[in-house]
Design an enzyme around this catalytic site. Sequence first.
Site, short mmCIF file in Angstrom:
data_model
loop_
_atom_site.label_atom_id
_atom_site.label_comp_id
_atom_site.label_asym_id
_atom_site.label_seq_id
_atom_site.Cartn_x
_atom_site.Cartn_y
_atom_site.Cartn_z
N ARG A 368 -3.78 -7.23 -21.83
CA ARG A 368 -3.45 -7.78 -20.51
C ARG A 368 -4.64 -8.42 -19.81
O ARG A 368 -4.49 -9.42 -19.12
CB ARG A 368 -2.90 -6.67 -19.64
N SER A 485 1.26 4.29 -20.73
CA SER A 485 1.17 5.02 -19.48
C SER A 485 2.32 6.02 -19.35
O SER A 485 2.12 7.18 -18.99
CB SER A 485 1.18 4.03 -18.33
C1 LIG Z 1 6.29 -2.41 -12.02
C2 LIG Z 1 5.65 -1.50 -13.00
C3 LIG Z 1 5.98 -1.58 -14.35
C4 LIG Z 1 5.42 -0.72 -15.28
N1 LIG Z 1 5.80 -0.81 -16.59
C5 LIG Z 1 5.33 0.12 -17.47
C6 LIG Z 1 5.81 0.15 -18.81
O1 LIG Z 1 6.61 -0.66 -19.20
N2 LIG Z 1 5.33 1.10 -19.62
C7 LIG Z 1 4.44 2.05 -19.21
O2 LIG Z 1 4.09 2.90 -19.98
N3 LIG Z 1 3.98 2.02 -17.95
C8 LIG Z 1 4.40 1.09 -17.08
N4 LIG Z 1 3.94 1.09 -15.79
C9 LIG Z 1 2.96 2.08 -15.40
C10 LIG Z 1 3.60 3.40 -15.16
O3 LIG Z 1 4.88 3.25 -14.62
C11 LIG Z 1 2.78 4.23 -14.21
O4 LIG Z 1 1.47 4.21 -14.59
C12 LIG Z 1 3.22 5.65 -14.26
O5 LIG Z 1 4.57 5.71 -13.97
C13 LIG Z 1 2.47 6.51 -13.32
O6 LIG Z 1 3.13 7.76 -13.25
P1 LIG Z 1 2.64 8.89 -12.30
O7 LIG Z 1 3.64 9.97 -12.38
O8 LIG Z 1 1.25 9.20 -12.62
O9 LIG Z 1 2.63 8.22 -10.86
P2 LIG Z 1 3.85 7.64 -10.02
O10 LIG Z 1 5.01 7.43 -10.88
O11 LIG Z 1 3.38 6.52 -9.23
O12 LIG Z 1 4.20 8.86 -9.08
C14 LIG Z 1 3.32 9.24 -8.06
C15 LIG Z 1 4.06 10.14 -7.12
O13 LIG Z 1 3.18 10.74 -6.22
C16 LIG Z 1 3.63 10.56 -4.91
N5 LIG Z 1 2.48 10.59 -4.01
C17 LIG Z 1 1.48 9.69 -3.88
N6 LIG Z 1 0.60 10.11 -2.97
C18 LIG Z 1 1.05 11.32 -2.53
C19 LIG Z 1 0.58 12.25 -1.59
N7 LIG Z 1 -0.54 12.05 -0.91
N8 LIG Z 1 1.29 13.38 -1.39
C20 LIG Z 1 2.44 13.60 -2.05
N9 LIG Z 1 2.93 12.75 -2.96
C21 LIG Z 1 2.24 11.62 -3.19
C22 LIG Z 1 4.35 9.26 -4.94
O14 LIG Z 1 5.22 9.13 -3.86
C23 LIG Z 1 5.06 9.39 -6.27
O15 LIG Z 1 6.21 10.19 -6.13
C24 LIG Z 1 4.48 0.22 -14.85
C25 LIG Z 1 4.13 0.31 -13.51
C26 LIG Z 1 4.71 -0.54 -12.58
C27 LIG Z 1 4.32 -0.42 -11.16
#
Ligand SMILES: Cc1cc2nc3c(=O)[nH]c(=O)nc-3n(C[C@H](O)[C@H](O)[C@H](O)COP(=O)(O)OP(=O)(O)OC[C@H]3O[C@@H](n4cnc5c(N)ncnc54)[C@H](O)[C@@H]3O)c2cc1C
Lengths: 570, 250, 286
Positions: A368, A485
């Site tokens: 990317r 991810s």
């Molecule tokens: C548009 C898009 C497309 C993507 N496509 C892909 C893909 O095709 N394949 C892939 O592998 N990855 C992809 N990714 C990346 C992947 O989706 C993310 O990296 C991954 O989902 C992150 O997961 P997470 O659970 O760590 O965080 P998130 O899913 O972002 O969850 C974080 C959570 O923490 C909460 N939060 C944040 N701050 C606080 C706080 N202070 N107190 C309480 N709660 C809080 C948020 O509200 C949320 O519920 C994509 C990302 C995006 C944005």
Amino acid sequence: MTEPYPEYMMESVRKVEATREERKDKEFDRVSDDEAMEILKEWHPDYRKSDPEFFREIAVGPSKGKTVPTEVANVLEAYPWVDPKSVDLSVIEHDAEVFVIGTGGAGLAAILWANNEGVKMEDIVVSTKLRLGDSNSKMSQGGIQACDGEDDSPLIHWLDVMSGGHWTNDRTLARQLVMNGPSMIKWMELLGAEFDKHDDGGMQELMAGGASRKRIHSCKDYTGLELERVLMDEALSRGMRVLEFCPTVSLLTDDSSNVTGGLVWNLETEEYHVVRAKTTVIATGGFGRLHVAGFPTTNHYGATCDGVVMAYRAGADIVHMQSTQYHPTGAAYPEQIVGLLITEKCRSMGAQLVDAEGEAFIYPLETRDVESAAELRQIREGKGVKTSTGQMGVWLDTPLIDEIRGEGAFEEGLAAIHRLYARFDIDASKYPVLVHPTLHYQNGGIAINADAQAIQPNGEPIGRLFTAGETTGGVHGDNRLMGNSWLELLVYGRRAGISAARLASKTKMPRKSDLKLTHLTRYSEELQKSGVKTERCSPIILPNYLGENTMAPVGYGKETPFDRRLDLFT
Amino acid sequence: MPSKDTTTEKNETTGNLVTVYIMGKPYEVPSELTIMKAQEYAGYRLIRGVGCRGGFCGACTTIYRKREDYKLYIDLACQTKVEDGMYLVQIPFVPAEKPQWNLEDLEANSDSIIHFFPEITRCVSCNACTQACPQNLSPMRAIQAIRRNDLKMAADLSFDCVSCGACSVRCPAEITHYHVFQLVRRLVGRYVQKRAEHTAERVKEIEAGEYDADMDILVGLPEEELKELFVRIREGNPLQLPEREVGKHD
Amino acid sequence: MLYYPGCSLRNSYPEFEKSALETCTRLGIDLAEIPEWNCCGVNFSLSDNIMRHLGAVRTLISAQEMPDLSGDEKVVALCSMCYNVMKRVNLTLKEDAEALENVNLFIDDEVDYRANLEVIHFLQLLRDDIGFDHLSDCVTVPLKGLKIAPYYGCALIRPESIAIDAPENPSIMEEFIRSVGADPVDYPYKTECCGNYHTVMRKEIVELRSKVIVDSAKLAGADLVVSTCPLCTYNLRLGVRALEEKTPILFFSQILALSLGVNPHLSPEREKNVRELLEGMKSYAK
Ligand SMILES: Cc1cc2nc3c(=O)[nH]c(=O)nc-3n(C[C@H](O)[C@H](O)[C@H](O)COP(=O)(O)OP(=O)(O)OC[C@H]3O[C@@H](n4cnc5c(N)ncnc54)[C@H](O)[C@@H]3O)c2cc1C
Ligand code: SF4
Ligand code: SF4
Ligand code: FES
């Protein structure tokens, strides 16, 4: 038939159409490592380390002296949002064996596996910023990698992960990632996630940019939506207790710097709730809404780097924060959707990047960072398309997908994208769409070990603090490949859940006197001493989009409004 | 080295101002904004009624009427442009209890679904749900497919559901479609779709430790060697590790 | 012939549909299932409000739009409840031009219903299109000596406007039973209501009524009872259970299948009972 773009854009579209036939079966040369580096150095914002508009060294905290994007430095060199003196920590609202912050994929995986490990659902307390499941996880489109193909193996997947990360990844973490891939897919399958499959049940797999084997598992182009909602449904079905619209604004610590819970802020009643916990899991996701380098972003509203900020103040090291992932295909037209993700699956299925003159300027499935840099190069060299609002972009030639795979393939495989453009009367299966790099993924973050414990610069874990998902760093090194991810958040979310559950079973509930905010006071003092003059507060919880700010960043280089002090609810 | 201002020209507001009525109060906002951004422009700090800002989460359901138009529209605020004279209010939440179920105790048939959601048998096929759906799905057809015990079709028809609840607000049978559809899809994913044998096979191999020794070698190789290996596998060749000398590289 | 299966057949009583479809193949009846048919709306079966019956209308429209139709086709239903609802809705639309217009205006996402289809029950198909005489010619395993009590219930004969036979003293099922070689049993409760949807909230009402019905059939010498309705069948079986009886309650299509020598799709718990009966019957036949 009416044309979907204004005439000044249609002129360029016709050039794209003119070269399509010739490009269709063209074999692209992949760029060599050296060429890639050249493009990156010249064009990628990450390679402007010496430009203080883009990067600076952090002046305080455990990783003092490390270079990070200016916007990240801004939230780290900021005063705690909570004034320790104003909170009554003696009224404990919730007691938890495991306290999980965030309900993206990583948080939910941690919850379910902590429960599998024997922790009762009612003993898991969950804080989430907005509505349950509001997250980047839900938005991911393309898919998830796992090495279950015939010509594939964990070794090959590992090499891909490492090469994608420019060989800077933590090798052990990357190993754990790939070794657990197939079992995570199987887990999701048994939970009832509907993967794209052949009739015999075999997975339909696609190639991710930068990978050497087809191992993207998808659920149409709603992969994240499907996986996230299945996890949510399972957690709710098991009786999850979740505090919605209640972001955590600080961790609590005891005198030996163990984490003993968190302080939650109810966005609606504007009250604090004290959560006392034996173990804590940070799963707060990424930082897109900091609009690093002024880019628009694909991320959800709440992606504001909170987890990193909170862990950092509690002593965690941060790693790989100097690198940020810009997705090469963010929408650049129409104005309403600027920044939204046009999934990489488009390119996996055959779409090419083409400039204003109709020339395909790069192999469509490079990593990317290289793709994004190449786009910025074309644009800078005058081969971009400029829209009436001044937004620049290049074409993603989506009609190739139906040409290659047959009429209807685009709509079938890319329903979300098809719908996104159809809302603006653009049939993306017939016309190319305009794209520009967009801020997509936080490559680095809180340093962890293989048990998903947050670690300090000396490698020692922080007591009782676990973390997983986009908020962490190390697994992907300096750059993450598509699909790794979602794999990471499942593998390490699970790891964090299991580790936290095991530790909780051997740990006593903290005493009231162990719930303190002294680490914040210490941090503030250090910040004051460091000479940084600021009134900024963090974590910022939500970006400030009031008034004109809502129309703010539309492209590379614009000054962002987000580095001001965000005095949220004061 | 280029400086910071190049690929975008000044971000100017090109459109005219239009008047929108947010919960009855008029505000002037630029015409190219989405409903969501218009609210922010008007000074609302959104907490409810906002989430992904990209049409994926269904948090921003908004109902509105237009000037001189009797119709009641429902759309996603983050995906819909403002129009002059729009009267709008958000429905950030549609109250509905989600029943708890254990997938392992259920069978993939419509009886399982009717057990949790008997109200689906009250569907009068009015199709109000379909008219409301901002994703242009056909919830009615999906509900009726369940009645025909065609869960696969119901799952396909509801796959793109973002749980915005617009359909449920309009439904005279008081069905909570998004919960129904969630159960349908999980049953289809669990029991109707065939299991991926090759995935299960690979899990077994990994659990049996078949890759451990090679992995030990691989992760210990110097970067230069890894790069060479990568170039070869990327061309489609099978991976060939250098002579096995376990323990030598650390 | 356009075919409307209905929900119960797809969910609770597949044996009803499967046995019927097998007999159709044997009899050379070509049934084309209406695509994406809706639930007939049985929950609101007693409502006169046409707006409660949009499901039936949508199904009729879907039938009307099937390819290669001559325009005056018949829609055949197996389940007598479905028949009842569909027939009544269709009748209203045929007779009440205003209702038809209202419905067509309301359903603006579909083409208009032209109200020229006919709704019939499968028994009518056998009587009027195949002919019971012809049917008995096709029978390969006449069910000689088997005493069968026909159970009409309500749906086939009430209200009068949609009845497939004389509401007070129908005989179509008896004729059918004779045509497969068996002996119809006459008993006073054959058109008595089984209690219908009371089965959801007030099981005791249904149990009582069903007990009386089955008991009466037994007293009249019945070996088994046939029904045309999934709900009646469910309810009568409650009655059988309350009587601690073994009398099988079968769908009419199942005995038709038996007589034609095709698979009657007997469920395992009934298979043994019925086979025993048939064994006895064959020795009688010899
Ligand atoms: C548009 C898009 C497309 C993507 N496509 C892909 C893909 O095709 N394949 C892939 O592998 N990855 C992809 N990714 C990346 C992947 O989706 C993310 O990296 C991954 O989902 C992150 O997961 P997470 O659970 O760590 O965080 P998130 O899913 O972002 O969850 C974080 C959570 O923490 C909460 N939060 C944040 N701050 C606080 C706080 N202070 N107190 C309480 N709660 C809080 C948020 O509200 C949320 O519920 C994509 C990302 C995006 C944005
Ligand atoms: S089916 Fe209902 S809940 Fe789902 S997207 Fe459509 S209107 Fe929203
Ligand atoms: S709104 Fe409700 S009753 Fe009407 S068609 Fe949809 S699900 Fe059926
Ligand atoms: S904010 Fe998520 S759909 Fe609009």
